[in-house]
Design a protein around this motif. Sequence first.
Motif, PDB file in Angstrom:
ATOM      1  N   ILE A 229     -18.544   0.090  28.202  1.00 44.46           N
ATOM      2  CA  ILE A 229     -18.996   1.073  27.484  1.00 44.46           C
ATOM      3  C   ILE A 229     -20.265   1.596  27.677  1.00 44.46           C
ATOM      4  CG2 ILE A 229     -18.981   1.890  25.100  1.00 44.46           C
ATOM      5  CD1 ILE A 229     -16.727  -0.118  24.783  1.00 44.46           C
ATOM      6  N   ILE A 230     -21.183   0.702  27.856  1.00 46.80           N
ATOM      7  CA  ILE A 230     -22.605   1.105  28.111  1.00 46.80           C
ATOM      8  C   ILE A 230     -22.844   1.606  29.465  1.00 46.80           C
ATOM      9  CG2 ILE A 230     -25.104   0.006  28.391  1.00 46.80           C
ATOM     10  CD1 ILE A 230     -23.938  -2.183  26.313  1.00 46.80           C
ATOM     11  N   GLY A 231     -22.070   1.247  30.541  1.00 48.15           N
ATOM     12  CA  GLY A 231     -22.098   1.743  31.718  1.00 48.15           C
ATOM     13  C   GLY A 231     -21.651   3.272  31.807  1.00 48.15           C
ATOM     14  N   MET A 232     -20.447   3.464  30.960  1.00 45.35           N
ATOM     15  CA  MET A 232     -19.925   4.839  30.796  1.00 45.35           C
ATOM     16  C   MET A 232     -20.681   5.624  30.371  1.00 45.35           C
ATOM     17  SD  MET A 232     -17.784   7.400  30.583  1.00 45.35           S
ATOM     18  CE  MET A 232     -16.050   6.905  31.209  1.00 45.35           C
ATOM     19  N   ILE A 233     -21.387   5.525  29.275  1.00 44.96           N
ATOM     20  CA  ILE A 233     -22.592   6.154  28.537  1.00 44.96           C
ATOM     21  C   ILE A 233     -23.693   6.735  29.398  1.00 44.96           C
ATOM     22  CG2 ILE A 233     -24.181   6.363  26.687  1.00 44.96           C
ATOM     23  CD1 ILE A 233     -22.125   4.775  25.042  1.00 44.96           C
ATOM     24  N   ALA A 234     -24.028   5.650  30.340  1.00 44.39           N
ATOM     25  CA  ALA A 234     -25.034   5.992  31.323  1.00 44.39           C
ATOM     26  C   ALA A 234     -24.754   6.791  32.545  1.00 44.39           C
ATOM     27  CB  ALA A 234     -25.742   4.640  31.742  1.00 44.39           C
ATOM     28  N   GLY A 235     -23.287   6.462  32.968  1.00 45.97           N
ATOM     29  CA  GLY A 235     -22.857   7.499  34.035  1.00 45.97           C
ATOM     30  C   GLY A 235     -22.466   8.755  33.622  1.00 45.97           C
ATOM     31  N   ARG A 236     -22.253   9.086  32.412  1.00 42.27           N
ATOM     32  CA  ARG A 236     -22.161  10.341  31.941  1.00 42.27           C
ATOM     33  C   ARG A 236     -23.173  11.139  31.972  1.00 42.27           C
ATOM     34  NH1 ARG A 236     -17.646  13.139  31.840  1.00 42.27           N
ATOM     35  NH2 ARG A 236     -17.776  14.086  29.979  1.00 42.27           N
ATOM     36  N   ARG A 237     -24.372  10.555  31.658  1.00 42.77           N
ATOM     37  CA  ARG A 237     -25.635  11.303  31.537  1.00 42.77           C
ATOM     38  C   ARG A 237     -26.043  11.461  32.966  1.00 42.77           C
ATOM     39  NH1 ARG A 237     -29.119  10.143  26.465  1.00 42.77           N
ATOM     40  NH2 ARG A 237     -27.337   9.856  24.960  1.00 42.77           N
ATOM     41  N   LEU A 238     -25.837  10.515  33.944  1.00 43.02           N
ATOM     42  CA  LEU A 238     -26.367  10.862  35.364  1.00 43.02           C
ATOM     43  C   LEU A 238     -25.467  11.607  36.068  1.00 43.02           C
ATOM     44  CD1 LEU A 238     -27.295   6.825  36.060  1.00 43.02           C
ATOM     45  CD2 LEU A 238     -28.897   8.604  36.036  1.00 43.02           C
ATOM     46  N   SER A 239     -24.261  11.940  35.653  1.00 38.79           N
ATOM     47  CA  SER A 239     -23.279  12.579  36.574  1.00 38.79           C
ATOM     48  C   SER A 239     -23.825  13.904  37.026  1.00 38.79           C
ATOM     49  CB  SER A 239     -21.899  12.773  35.950  1.00 38.79           C
ATOM     50  OG  SER A 239     -22.164  13.655  34.840  1.00 38.79           O
ATOM     51  N   ALA A 240     -24.586  14.613  36.495  1.00 36.67           N
ATOM     52  CA  ALA A 240     -25.279  16.099  36.750  1.00 36.67           C
ATOM     53  C   ALA A 240     -26.227  15.696  37.994  1.00 36.67           C
ATOM     54  CB  ALA A 240     -25.735  16.609  35.771  1.00 36.67           C
ATOM     55  N   HIS A 241     -26.617  14.414  38.288  1.00 40.69           N
ATOM     56  CA  HIS A 241     -27.725  14.220  39.055  1.00 40.69           C
ATOM     57  C   HIS A 241     -27.595  13.408  40.375  1.00 40.69           C
ATOM     58  CE1 HIS A 241     -30.346  15.621  35.687  1.00 40.69           C
ATOM     59  NE2 HIS A 241     -29.772  14.833  34.966  1.00 40.69           N
ATOM     60  N   VAL A 242     -26.181  13.064  40.521  1.00 38.18           N
ATOM     61  CA  VAL A 242     -25.832  12.338  41.689  1.00 38.18           C
ATOM     62  C   VAL A 242     -24.995  13.100  42.728  1.00 38.18           C
ATOM     63  CG1 VAL A 242     -24.558  10.402  42.515  1.00 38.18           C
ATOM     64  CG2 VAL A 242     -25.886  10.395  40.177  1.00 38.18           C
ATOM     65  N   PRO A 243     -25.713  13.500  43.843  1.00 29.44           N
ATOM     66  CA  PRO A 243     -24.894  14.070  44.712  1.00 29.44           C
ATOM     67  C   PRO A 243     -23.420  13.703  44.837  1.00 29.44           C
ATOM     68  CG  PRO A 243     -26.961  13.373  45.692  1.00 29.44           C
ATOM     69  CD  PRO A 243     -26.661  12.585  44.278  1.00 29.44           C
ATOM     70  N   ALA A 244     -22.359  14.493  44.990  1.00 26.38           N
ATOM     71  CA  ALA A 244     -21.159  14.110  44.882  1.00 26.38           C
ATOM     72  C   ALA A 244     -20.650  13.234  46.195  1.00 26.38           C
ATOM     73  CB  ALA A 244     -19.977  15.297  44.709  1.00 26.38           C
ATOM     74  N   ARG A 245     -21.358  14.031  47.355  1.00 30.31           N
ATOM     75  CA  ARG A 245     -20.939  13.585  48.674  1.00 30.31           C
ATOM     76  C   ARG A 245     -21.322  12.219  48.717  1.00 30.31           C
ATOM     77  NH1 ARG A 245     -21.754  17.608  53.781  1.00 30.31           N
ATOM     78  NH2 ARG A 245     -20.450  18.689  52.389  1.00 30.31           N
ATOM     79  N   ALA A 246     -22.570  11.727  48.474  1.00 31.55           N
ATOM     80  CA  ALA A 246     -23.153  10.496  48.479  1.00 31.55           C
ATOM     81  C   ALA A 246     -22.149   9.397  47.822  1.00 31.55           C
ATOM     82  CB  ALA A 246     -24.612  10.581  48.264  1.00 31.55           C
ATOM     83  N   LEU A 247     -21.731   9.713  46.583  1.00 31.06           N
ATOM     84  CA  LEU A 247     -21.003   9.233  45.502  1.00 31.06           C
ATOM     85  C   LEU A 247     -19.828   8.673  46.245  1.00 31.06           C
ATOM     86  CD1 LEU A 247     -20.889   7.779  42.849  1.00 31.06           C
ATOM     87  CD2 LEU A 247     -19.883   9.865  41.977  1.00 31.06           C
ATOM     88  N   GLN A 248     -18.949   9.813  47.064  1.00 29.27           N
ATOM     89  CA  GLN A 248     -17.520   9.491  47.455  1.00 29.27           C
ATOM     90  C   GLN A 248     -17.749   8.712  48.701  1.00 29.27           C
ATOM     91  OE1 GLN A 248     -16.217  13.527  48.625  1.00 29.27           O
ATOM     92  NE2 GLN A 248     -15.487  13.987  46.504  1.00 29.27           N
ATOM     93  N   ILE A 249     -18.813   8.866  49.666  1.00 34.38           N
ATOM     94  CA  ILE A 249     -18.648   7.880  50.724  1.00 34.38           C
ATOM     95  C   ILE A 249     -18.953   6.620  50.105  1.00 34.38           C
ATOM     96  CG2 ILE A 249     -20.333   7.504  52.812  1.00 34.38           C
ATOM     97  CD1 ILE A 249     -20.649  10.509  53.355  1.00 34.38           C
ATOM     98  N   GLY A 250     -20.090   6.488  49.194  1.00 32.34           N
ATOM     99  CA  GLY A 250     -20.532   5.287  48.877  1.00 32.34           C
ATOM    100  C   GLY A 250     -19.391   4.409  48.233  1.00 32.34           C
ATOM    101  N   PHE A 251     -18.483   5.009  47.413  1.00 29.70           N
ATOM    102  CA  PHE A 251     -17.306   4.334  46.580  1.00 29.70           C
ATOM    103  C   PHE A 251     -16.298   4.007  47.750  1.00 29.70           C
ATOM    104  CE2 PHE A 251     -13.357   5.049  44.099  1.00 29.70           C
ATOM    105  CZ  PHE A 251     -13.764   3.920  43.249  1.00 29.70           C
ATOM    106  N   ALA A 252     -16.008   4.860  48.553  1.00 36.00           N
ATOM    107  CA  ALA A 252     -14.961   4.724  49.495  1.00 36.00           C
ATOM    108  C   ALA A 252     -15.277   3.384  50.384  1.00 36.00           C
ATOM    109  CB  ALA A 252     -14.840   5.723  50.564  1.00 36.00           C
ATOM    110  N   SER A 253     -16.507   3.214  50.774  1.00 36.17           N
ATOM    111  CA  SER A 253     -16.990   1.988  51.577  1.00 36.17           C
ATOM    112  C   SER A 253     -16.837   0.594  50.774  1.00 36.17           C
ATOM    113  CB  SER A 253     -18.338   2.060  52.039  1.00 36.17           C
ATOM    114  OG  SER A 253     -18.623   3.666  52.865  1.00 36.17           O
ATOM    115  N   LEU A 254     -17.220   0.950  49.303  1.00 31.61           N
ATOM    116  CA  LEU A 254     -17.000  -0.297  48.616  1.00 31.61           C
ATOM    117  C   LEU A 254     -15.612  -0.609  48.466  1.00 31.61           C
ATOM    118  CD1 LEU A 254     -18.360  -1.992  46.492  1.00 31.61           C
ATOM    119  CD2 LEU A 254     -18.256  -0.591  44.761  1.00 31.61           C
ATOM    120  N   CYS A 255     -14.707   0.429  48.437  1.00 35.66           N
ATOM    121  CA  CYS A 255     -13.301   0.020  48.138  1.00 35.66           C
ATOM    122  C   CYS A 255     -12.783  -0.776  49.428  1.00 35.66           C
ATOM    123  CB  CYS A 255     -12.637   1.393  47.914  1.00 35.66           C
ATOM    124  SG  CYS A 255     -12.623   2.117  46.426  1.00 35.66           S
ATOM    125  N   LEU A 256     -13.119  -0.313  50.580  1.00 33.36           N
ATOM    126  CA  LEU A 256     -12.746  -0.888  51.755  1.00 33.36           C
ATOM    127  C   LEU A 256     -13.186  -2.442  52.024  1.00 33.36           C
ATOM    128  CD1 LEU A 256     -13.164   1.901  54.259  1.00 33.36           C
ATOM    129  CD2 LEU A 256     -11.210   0.874  53.686  1.00 33.36           C
TER     130      LEU A 256
END
Length: 266
Positions: A229-256
């Motif tokens: 829950i704490i992470g969610m609150i922080a993530g919602r506040r950071l969402s406008a400042h994190v590039p979507a492209r970097a987030l997609q590639i990073g998350f996909a790599s982590l999934c693999l």
Amino acid sequence: MGLASFFGVIMGLVLGLTGAGGGILAVPALVLGLGWSMTQAAPVALFAVGSAAAVGAIDGLRHGLVRYRAALLIALLGAIFSPVGIFFAHRLPEKILMLLFSALMVLVAWRMLRRERHESGPSDHGQANWGQKNCMLDQQTGRFSWTAKCTATLAALGAVTGVVSGLLGVGGGFLIVPAFKQLTDVQMRGIVATSLMVISLISAIGVIGAFQVGVRIDDLGVAFIVASIIGMIAGRRLSAHVPARALQIGFASLCLVIAACMALRA
């Protein structure tokens, strides 16, 4: 306890940033990081994902971003079909569940990398496979035009999400977000907020079903849930400042990486 809290914060951050994917990290964190079985991890992951998603959904409702009628329809069908997934989860061997989860993570990563490679730039709209999207917003009211095609599409999405949620302990955001982007003309902020509401509702049903078959949550599970829950609150506040492209590639790599670890453990 500290490790459970750390994993919970990471899961909540991802969920807050993307509106999807947090649940698919929760189960591996509990299985690989804390040594739990899939059947132990699934209800705690659902509880954590649902609680964190509820925080984001309330924020989305406050800002008028949630398509709540669509969310309720998807969640209703998810509630009906979630017990089907739970039924099979308690009858399939642990090895099969882990291999299914690994395959699911590879699919999610592939979709993200494929979308990243083919899209020329950020967009609030997906591209349907036919001339018109299944669910279109009314230009005058700003709400969905509830045609039979739209209703059937969202109902089918809810049914699939419910089964997968009950079977593998994931919230279903990785299905809901791309499906909304593909089949509706809702803007991305609305998609994420609506996804979070659906995840919170379907997760609640899954948790209730797990409790009914005797599953209980211990202190480590509670720590994981609170941290998410704490992470969610922080993530919602950071969402406008994190590039979507970097987030997609990073998350996909982590999934693999996680998918490979889950498959090796199985």
